[in-house]
Design a protein around this motif. Structure first.
Motif, PDB file in Angstrom:
ATOM      1  N   SER A 293      -2.989  -2.557  -4.860  1.00 17.93           N
ATOM      2  CA  SER A 293      -1.958  -2.851  -3.864  1.00 17.93           C
ATOM      3  C   SER A 293      -2.122  -4.209  -3.214  1.00 17.93           C
ATOM      4  CB  SER A 293      -1.979  -1.778  -2.763  1.00 17.93           C
ATOM      5  OG  SER A 293      -1.830  -0.482  -3.296  1.00 17.93           O
TER       6      SER A 293
ATOM      7  N   TYR B 225      -2.276   7.958  -2.940  1.00 18.64           N
ATOM      8  CA  TYR B 225      -3.219   8.883  -2.295  1.00 18.64           C
ATOM      9  C   TYR B 225      -2.889   9.077  -0.818  1.00 18.64           C
ATOM     10  CZ  TYR B 225      -7.593  10.785  -0.467  1.00 18.64           C
ATOM     11  OH  TYR B 225      -8.536  11.556   0.168  1.00 18.64           O
TER      12      TYR B 225
ATOM     13  N   GLN C 112      -6.842   2.169  -5.984  1.00 17.29           N
ATOM     14  CA  GLN C 112      -5.460   2.105  -5.523  1.00 17.29           C
ATOM     15  C   GLN C 112      -5.254   0.983  -4.510  1.00 17.29           C
ATOM     16  OE1 GLN C 112      -3.764   5.833  -4.292  1.00 17.29           O
ATOM     17  NE2 GLN C 112      -4.475   6.938  -6.103  1.00 17.29           N
ATOM     18  N   ILE C 113      -6.251   0.753  -3.647  1.00 13.52           N
ATOM     19  CA  ILE C 113      -6.135  -0.341  -2.686  1.00 13.52           C
ATOM     20  C   ILE C 113      -6.147  -1.679  -3.408  1.00 13.52           C
ATOM     21  CG2 ILE C 113      -7.323  -1.523  -0.807  1.00 13.52           C
ATOM     22  CD1 ILE C 113      -8.144   1.189   0.273  1.00 13.52           C
TER      23      ILE C 113
ATOM     24  N   ILE D 186      -9.982   5.689  -4.344  1.00 14.48           N
ATOM     25  CA  ILE D 186      -9.209   5.034  -3.298  1.00 14.48           C
ATOM     26  C   ILE D 186      -9.282   3.520  -3.445  1.00 14.48           C
ATOM     27  CG2 ILE D 186      -9.047   4.684  -0.809  1.00 14.48           C
ATOM     28  CD1 ILE D 186     -10.166   7.529  -0.476  1.00 14.48           C
ATOM     29  N   GLU D 187     -10.461   3.011  -3.766  1.00 17.67           N
ATOM     30  CA  GLU D 187     -10.625   1.568  -3.942  1.00 17.67           C
ATOM     31  C   GLU D 187      -9.732   1.036  -5.055  1.00 17.67           C
ATOM     32  OE1 GLU D 187     -14.551  -0.760  -3.722  1.00 17.67           O
ATOM     33  OE2 GLU D 187     -14.283  -0.373  -5.869  1.00 17.67           O
TER      34      GLU D 187
ATOM     35  N   LEU E 274       0.832  -1.212   0.000  1.00 21.15           N
ATOM     36  CA  LEU E 274       0.000   0.000   0.000  1.00 21.15           C
ATOM     37  C   LEU E 274       0.863   1.257   0.000  1.00 21.15           C
ATOM     38  CD1 LEU E 274      -2.746  -1.178   2.493  1.00 21.15           C
ATOM     39  CD2 LEU E 274      -3.198  -0.344   0.175  1.00 21.15           C
TER      40      LEU E 274
ATOM     41  N   ASN F 231       2.096   1.435  -3.688  1.00 16.03           N
ATOM     42  CA  ASN F 231       1.171   1.447  -4.820  1.00 16.03           C
ATOM     43  C   ASN F 231      -0.112   2.253  -4.600  1.00 16.03           C
ATOM     44  OD1 ASN F 231       2.779  -0.451  -6.418  1.00 16.03           O
ATOM     45  ND2 ASN F 231       2.163  -1.960  -4.888  1.00 16.03           N
ATOM     46  N   ALA F 232      -0.261   2.873  -3.424  1.00 21.41           N
ATOM     47  CA  ALA F 232      -1.431   3.713  -3.167  1.00 21.41           C
ATOM     48  C   ALA F 232      -0.959   5.130  -2.860  1.00 21.41           C
ATOM     49  CB  ALA F 232      -2.258   3.142  -2.011  1.00 21.41           C
TER      50      ALA F 232
END
Length: 218
Positions: A114, A29, A110-111, A107-108, A23, A26-27
Motif C-alpha cells: 500500500s 486485513y 499488505q502495508i 500485515i507487513e 491502505l 490495498n490492505a
C-alpha cells in the motif's frame, strides 16, 4: 500578498491522506479501518478509539532536511518526511501478544503493497515512498501495537517561502508604429494601440505622448 503572509504549500497532511487512501484500498486485513492521528502516545495509546480491531493509523513523524543547494541566494532543498503506520491488534485472547505477533509478516506485506513506492500527486517527489524501519510500540492486556516507518523525499524551493512584494500588473499596452495604413502624422502617431487587460478593471489606452519611432531612412 502581505509581507508576513504564509504561502500555501502542500502540507504533510496530503502525504498522510494518500497513504490512508491506499491502505484502505490495498490492505484488506483492516477492512477499511484506517485513519490518521497526530501523535501516538496522547492520541492513540492513552485514549480509546472508535474503530474496531484490527485498525491502522498513519502518523506524521517529522522530517530531516538536507543543506540548501540553491545558488546565488536561492532556495532548493530536499526534506525527508517520515511517516508511521501504527497498527492496533487485539491481544485479549493472548496477553503475551504471541497471536497478533504471528500476523505481523502478513500485515507487513499488505502495508508494503500500500505504501512502498507510493507517489503523492505532485512534482515535489523524484522517487516514491520508501521503508525506514519498524518496531513494537506497546503491549497491554487488550492491545498489541506495532509501527512501520516510511519516508518521502520532498523538494522545497523559493516558491514555498516568503514572496517579495510587487506592484500588480494591471495591463500591457502595445503601440504599433510604421505599419502600412498608418493614420495621423506618419512616423509620429502609432498605427494602432492595443491594450491587454490583466487586472480586474479594464484600463483605456493612453493618448500619448509616444516615443519618437526610428526614422525610415536609417
Amino acid at each position: 500578498m502581505e509581507a508576513n503572509e504564509v504561502n500555501a504549500i502542500t502540507p504533510l497532511a496530503s502525504v498522510i491522506g494518500v497513504c490512508i487512501a491506499s491502505l484502505r484500498q490495498n490492505a484488506p486485513y483492516f477492512g477499511g479501518r484506517v485513519a490518521g492521528a497526530a501523535e501516538y502516545q496522547r492520541g492513540l495509546r492513552d485514549y480509546s478509539t472508535s474503530m474496531a480491531l484490527p485498525a491502522a493509523y498513519v502518523l506524521p513523524l517529522g522530517f530531516d532536511a538536507e543543506p540548501n543547494r540553491g545558488m546565488g541566494g536561492s532556495l532548493w532543498q530536499i526534506v525527508h518526511k517520515h511517516i508511521g503506520v501504527a497498527v492496533e491488534l487485539d491481544a485479549q485472547r493472548d496477553r503475551r501478544g504471541q497471536e497478533p505477533a504471528m500476523l505481523l509478516e502478513m500485515i507487513e506485506a499488505q502495508i508494503n503493497a500500500s505504501v512502498l513506492n507510493l507517489f503523492v500527486p505532485t512534482c515535489r517527489m523524484a522517487t516514491g515512498i520508501y521503508a525506514v524501519g519498524a518496531h513494537q510500540l506497546d503491549l497491554d492486556r487488550a492491545r498489541f501495537w506495532w509501527q512501520w516507518e516510511f519516508a518521502a523525499d520532498w523538494q522545497i524551493t523559493d516558491l514555498d517561502g516568503v514572496q517579495p512584494q510587487s506592484i500588480p500588473l494591471e495591463s500591457v499596452e502595445v503601440d504599433l508604429f510604421n505599419a502600412p495604413g498608418a493614420i495621423g502624422v506618419p512616423g509620429t502617431d502609432p498605427a494602432a494601440v492595443v491594450v491587454v487587460n490583466t487586472g480586474d478593471k479594464p484600463i483605456p489606452p493612453t493618448d500619448g505622448p509616444w516615443p519618437q519611432p526610428p526614422s525610415m531612412e536609417e
